[in-house]
Scaffold this motif. Structure first.
Motif, PDB file in Angstrom:
ATOM      1  N   GLY A 363       0.778  -1.222   0.000  1.00  0.00           N
ATOM      2  CA  GLY A 363       0.000   0.000   0.000  1.00  0.00           C
ATOM      3  C   GLY A 363       0.811   1.275   0.000  1.00  0.00           C
ATOM      4  O   GLY A 363       0.242   2.375  -0.092  1.00  0.00           O
ATOM      5  N   GLN A 364       2.131   1.173   0.073  1.00  0.00           N
ATOM      6  CA  GLN A 364       2.985   2.367   0.102  1.00  0.00           C
ATOM      7  C   GLN A 364       3.314   2.796  -1.320  1.00  0.00           C
ATOM      8  O   GLN A 364       3.703   1.967  -2.148  1.00  0.00           O
ATOM      9  CB  GLN A 364       4.262   2.073   0.887  1.00  0.00           C
ATOM     10  N   ALA A 365       3.163   4.088  -1.608  1.00  0.00           N
ATOM     11  CA  ALA A 365       3.322   4.572  -2.985  1.00  0.00           C
ATOM     12  C   ALA A 365       4.773   4.673  -3.421  1.00  0.00           C
ATOM     13  O   ALA A 365       5.065   4.652  -4.611  1.00  0.00           O
ATOM     14  CB  ALA A 365       2.638   5.933  -3.135  1.00  0.00           C
ATOM     15  N   ASN A 372      19.745   6.246  -1.611  1.00  0.00           N
ATOM     16  CA  ASN A 372      19.028   7.504  -1.389  1.00  0.00           C
ATOM     17  C   ASN A 372      18.252   7.971  -2.618  1.00  0.00           C
ATOM     18  O   ASN A 372      18.005   9.153  -2.789  1.00  0.00           O
ATOM     19  CB  ASN A 372      19.979   8.605  -0.919  1.00  0.00           C
ATOM     20  N   GLN A 373      17.898   7.017  -3.470  1.00  0.00           N
ATOM     21  CA  GLN A 373      16.998   7.321  -4.565  1.00  0.00           C
ATOM     22  C   GLN A 373      15.578   6.978  -4.118  1.00  0.00           C
ATOM     23  O   GLN A 373      15.387   6.173  -3.204  1.00  0.00           O
ATOM     24  CB  GLN A 373      17.360   6.510  -5.807  1.00  0.00           C
ATOM     25  N   VAL A 374      14.593   7.577  -4.756  1.00  0.00           N
ATOM     26  CA  VAL A 374      13.194   7.299  -4.423  1.00  0.00           C
ATOM     27  C   VAL A 374      12.544   6.601  -5.608  1.00  0.00           C
ATOM     28  O   VAL A 374      12.539   7.125  -6.731  1.00  0.00           O
ATOM     29  CB  VAL A 374      12.433   8.588  -4.071  1.00  0.00           C
ATOM     30  N   LEU A 375      12.013   5.415  -5.369  1.00  0.00           N
ATOM     31  CA  LEU A 375      11.324   4.639  -6.392  1.00  0.00           C
ATOM     32  C   LEU A 375       9.832   4.699  -6.098  1.00  0.00           C
ATOM     33  O   LEU A 375       9.386   4.333  -5.005  1.00  0.00           O
ATOM     34  CB  LEU A 375      11.820   3.190  -6.372  1.00  0.00           C
ATOM     35  N   SER A 376       9.062   5.189  -7.063  1.00  0.00           N
ATOM     36  CA  SER A 376       7.633   5.381  -6.862  1.00  0.00           C
ATOM     37  C   SER A 376       6.826   4.518  -7.812  1.00  0.00           C
ATOM     38  O   SER A 376       7.249   4.220  -8.938  1.00  0.00           O
ATOM     39  CB  SER A 376       7.252   6.854  -7.075  1.00  0.00           C
ATOM     40  N   CYS A 377       5.649   4.137  -7.353  1.00  0.00           N
ATOM     41  CA  CYS A 377       4.696   3.373  -8.148  1.00  0.00           C
ATOM     42  C   CYS A 377       3.566   4.319  -8.552  1.00  0.00           C
ATOM     43  O   CYS A 377       2.916   4.916  -7.691  1.00  0.00           O
ATOM     44  CB  CYS A 377       4.173   2.206  -7.309  1.00  0.00           C
ATOM     45  N   VAL A 378       3.338   4.485  -9.864  1.00  0.00           N
ATOM     46  CA  VAL A 378       2.360   5.468 -10.335  1.00  0.00           C
ATOM     47  C   VAL A 378       1.364   4.804 -11.295  1.00  0.00           C
ATOM     48  O   VAL A 378       1.711   3.864 -12.014  1.00  0.00           O
ATOM     49  CB  VAL A 378       3.055   6.646 -11.045  1.00  0.00           C
ATOM     50  N   PRO A 379       0.115   5.268 -11.300  1.00  0.00           N
ATOM     51  CA  PRO A 379      -0.894   4.715 -12.227  1.00  0.00           C
ATOM     52  C   PRO A 379      -0.460   4.917 -13.677  1.00  0.00           C
ATOM     53  O   PRO A 379       0.143   5.930 -14.026  1.00  0.00           O
ATOM     54  CB  PRO A 379      -2.157   5.511 -11.907  1.00  0.00           C
ATOM     55  N   SER A 380      -0.790   3.951 -14.534  1.00  0.00           N
ATOM     56  CA  SER A 380      -0.361   4.029 -15.929  1.00  0.00           C
ATOM     57  C   SER A 380      -1.258   3.151 -16.782  1.00  0.00           C
ATOM     58  O   SER A 380      -1.931   2.234 -16.281  1.00  0.00           O
ATOM     59  CB  SER A 380       1.098   3.583 -16.051  1.00  0.00           C
ATOM     60  N   SER A 381      -1.253   3.429 -18.080  1.00  0.00           N
ATOM     61  CA  SER A 381      -1.977   2.569 -19.017  1.00  0.00           C
ATOM     62  C   SER A 381      -1.094   1.438 -19.534  1.00  0.00           C
ATOM     63  O   SER A 381      -1.584   0.516 -20.196  1.00  0.00           O
ATOM     64  CB  SER A 381      -2.502   3.394 -20.194  1.00  0.00           C
ATOM     65  N   GLU A 458      -3.338  -1.741 -20.413  1.00  0.00           N
ATOM     66  CA  GLU A 458      -4.746  -1.707 -20.033  1.00  0.00           C
ATOM     67  C   GLU A 458      -5.044  -0.342 -19.433  1.00  0.00           C
ATOM     68  O   GLU A 458      -4.448   0.042 -18.417  1.00  0.00           O
ATOM     69  CB  GLU A 458      -5.051  -2.809 -19.020  1.00  0.00           C
ATOM     70  N   THR A 459      -5.947   0.396 -20.052  1.00  0.00           N
ATOM     71  CA  THR A 459      -6.249   1.753 -19.614  1.00  0.00           C
ATOM     72  C   THR A 459      -6.611   1.791 -18.136  1.00  0.00           C
ATOM     73  O   THR A 459      -7.522   1.074 -17.701  1.00  0.00           O
ATOM     74  CB  THR A 459      -7.402   2.340 -20.441  1.00  0.00           C
ATOM     75  N   ASN A 460      -5.862   2.606 -17.401  1.00  0.00           N
ATOM     76  CA  ASN A 460      -6.078   2.806 -15.960  1.00  0.00           C
ATOM     77  C   ASN A 460      -5.988   1.522 -15.149  1.00  0.00           C
ATOM     78  O   ASN A 460      -6.422   1.487 -14.005  1.00  0.00           O
ATOM     79  CB  ASN A 460      -7.449   3.460 -15.692  1.00  0.00           C
ATOM     80  N   GLY A 461      -5.418   0.465 -15.748  1.00  0.00           N
ATOM     81  CA  GLY A 461      -5.361  -0.795 -15.011  1.00  0.00           C
ATOM     82  C   GLY A 461      -3.961  -1.233 -14.650  1.00  0.00           C
ATOM     83  O   GLY A 461      -3.767  -2.352 -14.164  1.00  0.00           O
ATOM     84  N   CYS A 462      -2.978  -0.359 -14.905  1.00  0.00           N
ATOM     85  CA  CYS A 462      -1.582  -0.751 -14.673  1.00  0.00           C
ATOM     86  C   CYS A 462      -0.865   0.250 -13.767  1.00  0.00           C
ATOM     87  O   CYS A 462      -1.371   1.354 -13.500  1.00  0.00           O
ATOM     88  CB  CYS A 462      -0.843  -0.859 -16.022  1.00  0.00           C
ATOM     89  N   VAL A 463       0.294  -0.160 -13.341  1.00  0.00           N
ATOM     90  CA  VAL A 463       1.197   0.743 -12.625  1.00  0.00           C
ATOM     91  C   VAL A 463       2.552   0.692 -13.314  1.00  0.00           C
ATOM     92  O   VAL A 463       2.950  -0.345 -13.855  1.00  0.00           O
ATOM     93  CB  VAL A 463       1.343   0.359 -11.134  1.00  0.00           C
ATOM     94  N   SER A 464       3.236   1.821 -13.318  1.00  0.00           N
ATOM     95  CA  SER A 464       4.620   1.887 -13.802  1.00  0.00           C
ATOM     96  C   SER A 464       5.483   2.454 -12.695  1.00  0.00           C
ATOM     97  O   SER A 464       4.979   2.906 -11.667  1.00  0.00           O
ATOM     98  CB  SER A 464       4.723   2.731 -15.074  1.00  0.00           C
ATOM     99  N   LEU A 465       6.775   2.456 -12.912  1.00  0.00           N
ATOM    100  CA  LEU A 465       7.717   2.882 -11.872  1.00  0.00           C
ATOM    101  C   LEU A 465       8.423   4.166 -12.295  1.00  0.00           C
ATOM    102  O   LEU A 465       8.656   4.416 -13.478  1.00  0.00           O
ATOM    103  CB  LEU A 465       8.742   1.777 -11.607  1.00  0.00           C
ATOM    104  N   LEU A 466       8.787   4.969 -11.295  1.00  0.00           N
ATOM    105  CA  LEU A 466       9.519   6.217 -11.520  1.00  0.00           C
ATOM    106  C   LEU A 466      10.662   6.280 -10.508  1.00  0.00           C
ATOM    107  O   LEU A 466      10.429   6.189  -9.297  1.00  0.00           O
ATOM    108  CB  LEU A 466       8.585   7.415 -11.336  1.00  0.00           C
TER     109      LEU A 466
END
Length: 469
Positions: A363-365, A372-381, A458-466
């Motif tokens: 559940g953590q974004a 000391n890098q930040v890896l984020s999970c963001v909504p994606s198609s 899949e539209t609005n059904g995936c996550v990508s990383l940043l």
């Protein structure tokens, strides 16, 4: 009567100084760096006597915490400011020298950092350095082997923090300042450390300059003029360096293109290297350091990986790019004198063994990696399915060697080593790139690649990383 006659002779000189200052209505605050000595007292008195400055004027005393008399000096300065009807501020700093810093440099750096914290847009800081201070500065720079920037001495005007720094007395002789102080019967403090000749500037001021002045009476004026010539020449050099630099510099990753750099002759290459250091906020390198960068790193064979380090940075090359890596995990890498450019002395740049694996909390974004890098999970198609991400055990690992991944729309499995080479990622960055495992299977390589096994659209059904540094 005598004092009044002195004032009549002195006032036009100092009134002219104030009239030339950039202290018009646009200035919100005018700070005077006030030590309690005669020079800064004269400057404060002069400013307090100028109607257009009075309401925006503040005297600032910096307590370095180095001398027992500092408490008395602060009280003297506060009383003087009160007598003049000027706002008074005290700033306390830690002026203990860091490794490689002289006591004078440490005090100056601490003082300037504190003064910068006061500055806002359209504020001005006034310093009381005069023509003999300029003489001392230029001679000290000469004795240290400085080039044009050092021999230019102190500028009369410069950007300082969000505001501007001005030295209104820089072209004023010391004797004129002393005459002003006597005429107005000012009271000031004397710093006893000024008599200690173990400081270079004090030795020059107390021992060397009195002898020089016996022979060259106007030495402060003539050396100041030479400094101005050097400053004017430096402006032209900077213009040339800028033109050369923009042809070679890669703004996206702050690197230099080696083939374009070496297309210029040696002196131009040296200018570009110095301009490069300035662009990334590093102290100007010594001539010997610039020479080693060009001879041991730039001139190294393309397949070599030499490392040349100074305080807080490392110079490396990869393919056609020259990198300056600052504060690389606190590791100071060295290429010893005389060593052939080749395999780097240090291959593990973390300085602390292999990084620890880490689980991504459910559940953590985002998560902070070992570097000391930040890896984020963001909504994606496009990316990994949300359901699969949410239901998996997500773990962050780093390269151990031999990892392979199958990519969408490509045949077979590819080693990370080959993928990194294809992408032009420098070798020293590869071990710092986080690998994302879902249920112990390699799912993604940071934000660069996603395994074909996990990839979906899949539209609005995936996550990508940043990944952000």
């Amino acid at each position: 009567m005598k004092g009044e006659r002195q004032k009549a002779k002195i006032s036009p000189l100092f009134e002219g100084i104030i009239s030339r200052l950039d202290l018009g209505d646009q200035r919100q605050k005018v700070y005077v760096a006030y030590s309690g000595g005669v020079d800064s007292h004269v400057l404060l008195h002069l400013c307090a006597s100028t109607p257009q400055l009075k309401d925006k004027l503040s005297a600032v005393y910096v307590d370095h915490g180095l001398q027992a008399e500092a408490g008395y000096w602060a009280k003297h300065c506060e009383q003087t400011a009160n007598d003049l009807g000027v706002e008074f501020l005290t700033l306390r700093v830690n002026a203990q020298a860091l490794p490689g810093e002289s006591p004078e440099e440490a005090a100056r750096n601490a003082r300037y950092a504190a003064l910068k914290s006061l500055m806002k847009v359209d504020d001005a800081l006034l310093l009381a350095q005069h023509r003999e201070d300029q003489l001392e500065t230029v001679l000290l720079q000469l004795f240290r082997g400085s080039g044009l920037p050092g021999l230019s001495g102190m500028p009369e005007t410069m950007v300082f923090g969000a505001g501007v720094m001005l030295r209104p007395l820089l072209n004023t002789p010391k004797q004129a300042i002393s005459d002003y102080a006597q005429a107005y019967q000012l009271s000031w403090v004397e710093d006893p450390s000024n008599q200690r000749n173990d400081y270079d500037r004090n030795f020059l001021r107390n021992t060397v300059l009195p002898l020089l002045k016996q022979r060259w009476l106007a030495i402060d004026k003539t050396v100041s003029r030479s400094a101005k010539h050097c400053a004017d020449a430096q402006v032209l050099v900077d213009d040339v360096a800028e033109e050369l630099f923009v042809e070679v510099f890669n703004p996206a990753d702050t690197t230099l293109c080696i083939s374009r750099l070496t297309a210029h002759h040696l002196h131009q290459q040296q200018l570009i290297i110095r301009r490069w250091f300035r662009s990334i906020g590093l102290k100007m390198p010594a001539q010997a350091v610039v020479g080693r960068i060009l001879s041991q790193v730039v001139a190294a064979a393309a397949q070599r990986d030499p490392v040349l380090s100074g305080q807080g940075y490392s110079i490396r090359r990869y393919r056609d790019k020259l990198y300056c890596l600052t504060n690389l995990s606190g590791t100071d890498l060295h290429l010893p004198e005389g060593r052939q450019a080749g395999k780097p002395d240090v291959t593990n740049l973390s300085g602390a063994g292999l990084p620890q694996d880490a689980f991504w909390p459910v559940g953590q974004a985002s998560i902070k990696t070992a570097y000391n890098q930040v890896l984020s999970c963001v909504p994606s198609s496009k990316g990994m399915l949300c359901e699969r991400w949410a239901g998996a055990k997500v773990e962050i690992r780093f390269r151990r060697g031999g990892e392979k991944v199958c990519l969408p729309e490509r045949q077979g499995h590819h080693s990370l080593k080959n993928l990194f080479q294809e992408a032009g990622i420098p070798p020293w960055e590869r071990d710092r790139i986080p690998l994302i495992y879902l249920d112990d299977r390699l799912a993604a390589v940071a934000d660069k690649w996603i395994s074909a096994e996990f990839y979906h659209e899949e539209t609005n059904g995936c996550v990508s990383l940043l990944l952000q540094s």
